[in-house]
Design a protein around this motif. Structure first.
Motif, PDB file in Angstrom:
ATOM      1  N   GLU A  87       0.819  -1.202   0.102  1.00 20.35           N
ATOM      2  CA  GLU A  87       0.108  -0.237   0.052  1.00 20.35           C
ATOM      3  C   GLU A  87       0.850   1.243  -0.041  1.00 20.35           C
ATOM      4  OE1 GLU A  87      -0.763   0.338   4.997  1.00 20.35           O
ATOM      5  OE2 GLU A  87      -1.985  -0.823   3.387  1.00 20.35           O
ATOM      6  N   HIS A  88       2.300   1.129   0.251  1.00 20.56           N
ATOM      7  CA  HIS A  88       3.040   2.131  -0.104  1.00 20.56           C
ATOM      8  C   HIS A  88       3.730   2.573  -1.154  1.00 20.56           C
ATOM      9  CE1 HIS A  88       2.062   2.412   4.343  1.00 20.56           C
ATOM     10  NE2 HIS A  88       2.543   1.175   4.723  1.00 20.56           N
ATOM     11  N   SER A  89       3.457   1.629  -1.997  1.00 18.66           N
ATOM     12  CA  SER A  89       4.134   1.874  -3.311  1.00 18.66           C
ATOM     13  C   SER A  89       3.777   3.101  -4.042  1.00 18.66           C
ATOM     14  CB  SER A  89       3.970   0.433  -4.247  1.00 18.66           C
ATOM     15  OG  SER A  89       2.421   0.515  -4.582  1.00 18.66           O
ATOM     16  N   TYR A  90       4.886   3.443  -4.840  1.00 20.99           N
ATOM     17  CA  TYR A  90       4.488   4.584  -5.631  1.00 20.99           C
ATOM     18  C   TYR A  90       3.537   4.575  -6.834  1.00 20.99           C
ATOM     19  CZ  TYR A  90       5.396   8.555  -9.034  1.00 20.99           C
ATOM     20  OH  TYR A  90       4.995   9.769  -9.899  1.00 20.99           O
ATOM     21  N   LEU A  91       2.422   5.522  -6.616  1.00 21.52           N
ATOM     22  CA  LEU A  91       1.585   5.322  -7.844  1.00 21.52           C
ATOM     23  C   LEU A  91       1.569   6.872  -8.840  1.00 21.52           C
ATOM     24  CD1 LEU A  91      -1.678   3.945  -5.828  1.00 21.52           C
ATOM     25  CD2 LEU A  91      -0.019   2.694  -7.377  1.00 21.52           C
ATOM     26  N   PRO A  92       1.873   6.522  -9.966  1.00 20.17           N
ATOM     27  CA  PRO A  92       2.034   7.782 -10.664  1.00 20.17           C
ATOM     28  C   PRO A  92       0.577   8.731 -10.681  1.00 20.17           C
ATOM     29  CG  PRO A  92       2.376   6.130 -11.986  1.00 20.17           C
ATOM     30  CD  PRO A  92       1.995   5.539 -10.818  1.00 20.17           C
ATOM     31  N   PRO A  93       0.741   9.777 -11.252  1.00 22.73           N
ATOM     32  CA  PRO A  93      -0.409  10.462 -11.671  1.00 22.73           C
ATOM     33  C   PRO A  93      -1.144   9.879 -12.617  1.00 22.73           C
ATOM     34  CG  PRO A  93       1.156  12.178 -11.323  1.00 22.73           C
ATOM     35  CD  PRO A  93       1.710  10.837 -11.345  1.00 22.73           C
ATOM     36  N   GLY A  94      -2.662   9.803 -12.543  1.00 25.41           N
ATOM     37  CA  GLY A  94      -3.336   8.975 -13.707  1.00 25.41           C
ATOM     38  C   GLY A  94      -3.493   7.433 -13.441  1.00 25.41           C
ATOM     39  N   HIS A  95      -2.644   7.002 -12.351  1.00 28.48           N
ATOM     40  CA  HIS A  95      -2.994   5.640 -12.313  1.00 28.48           C
ATOM     41  C   HIS A  95      -4.422   5.227 -11.537  1.00 28.48           C
ATOM     42  CE1 HIS A  95      -2.484   1.671 -10.236  1.00 28.48           C
ATOM     43  NE2 HIS A  95      -1.122   1.406 -10.764  1.00 28.48           N
ATOM     44  N   ASP A  96      -4.813   4.183 -12.311  1.00 25.94           N
ATOM     45  CA  ASP A  96      -6.363   3.606 -11.674  1.00 25.94           C
ATOM     46  C   ASP A  96      -6.552   3.677 -10.200  1.00 25.94           C
ATOM     47  OD1 ASP A  96      -6.923   3.376 -14.297  1.00 25.94           O
ATOM     48  OD2 ASP A  96      -6.699   1.084 -14.378  1.00 25.94           O
ATOM     49  N   ARG A 102      -5.450  11.805 -15.316  1.00 29.03           N
ATOM     50  CA  ARG A 102      -4.212  12.524 -15.534  1.00 29.03           C
ATOM     51  C   ARG A 102      -4.335  13.627 -16.061  1.00 29.03           C
ATOM     52  NH1 ARG A 102      -1.771  12.863 -20.382  1.00 29.03           N
ATOM     53  NH2 ARG A 102      -2.879  11.909 -22.205  1.00 29.03           N
ATOM     54  N   SER A 103      -3.394  14.708 -15.843  1.00 31.83           N
ATOM     55  CA  SER A 103      -3.662  16.028 -16.374  1.00 31.83           C
ATOM     56  C   SER A 103      -3.511  16.085 -18.182  1.00 31.83           C
ATOM     57  CB  SER A 103      -2.262  16.813 -16.038  1.00 31.83           C
ATOM     58  OG  SER A 103      -1.332  16.315 -15.305  1.00 31.83           O
ATOM     59  N   LYS A 104      -3.885  16.952 -18.627  1.00 33.15           N
ATOM     60  CA  LYS A 104      -4.268  16.915 -20.125  1.00 33.15           C
ATOM     61  C   LYS A 104      -2.878  17.213 -20.772  1.00 33.15           C
ATOM     62  CE  LYS A 104      -8.568  16.648 -20.249  1.00 33.15           C
ATOM     63  NZ  LYS A 104      -9.242  15.648 -20.852  1.00 33.15           N
ATOM     64  N   ALA A 105      -2.718  16.707 -22.054  1.00 31.50           N
ATOM     65  CA  ALA A 105      -1.475  16.788 -22.578  1.00 31.50           C
ATOM     66  C   ALA A 105      -1.343  18.151 -22.895  1.00 31.50           C
ATOM     67  CB  ALA A 105      -1.324  15.764 -23.936  1.00 31.50           C
ATOM     68  N   THR A 106      -0.038  18.597 -23.158  1.00 31.35           N
ATOM     69  CA  THR A 106       0.274  19.954 -23.723  1.00 31.35           C
ATOM     70  C   THR A 106       0.185  20.270 -24.995  1.00 31.35           C
ATOM     71  OG1 THR A 106       2.500  19.440 -23.754  1.00 31.35           O
ATOM     72  CG2 THR A 106       1.916  20.061 -21.871  1.00 31.35           C
TER      73      THR A 106
END
Length: 115
Positions: A87-96, A102-106
């Protein structure tokens, strides 16, 4: 811990040293002629290979004949256990598991479209 490992360690191993985490390192007492002495570690606590410090890792893989006791530098971080899959693992932005947004593409991103 597995009883067979403890028995084998008692019978065939000699303790070479311990590290700051309490892990104990062993080497075979009487290696076969022409063969390198086997080396192993008995972990204190959970069986986590990332708990082996670099000096002992080098010794276990026959890079050095004796573990090099490196002095700690002020810029070095202390050891953190491997948290992958917990439960402490890294989850990047946009992960389910973080909502899937996730933020919109530029504008420089063009998604692949099947033909």
């Amino acid at each position: 811990m597995i009883t067979g490992t403890l028995f084998n360690t008692w019978r065939n191993g000699r303790q070479v040293g311990t590290d700051e985490y309490g892990n104990r390192y062993f080497e075979e007492k009487a290696p076969k002629a022409g063969a390198r002495a086997r080396r192993w570690v008995l972990y204190k606590g959970s069986l986590e290979a990332s708990k082996v410090p670099p000096a002992w890792h080098a010794w276990m893989h026959y890079t050095t004949d004796a573990p090099v006791q490196a002095e700690s530098r002020t810029w070095q971080k202390s050891h953190l256990p491997n948290v992958t899959g917990t439960e402490h693992s890294y989850l990047p932005p946009g992960h389910d598991l973080r909502g899937g947004e996730r933020s919109k593409a530029t504008g420089d991103y063009e998604p692949w479209q099947p033909v």
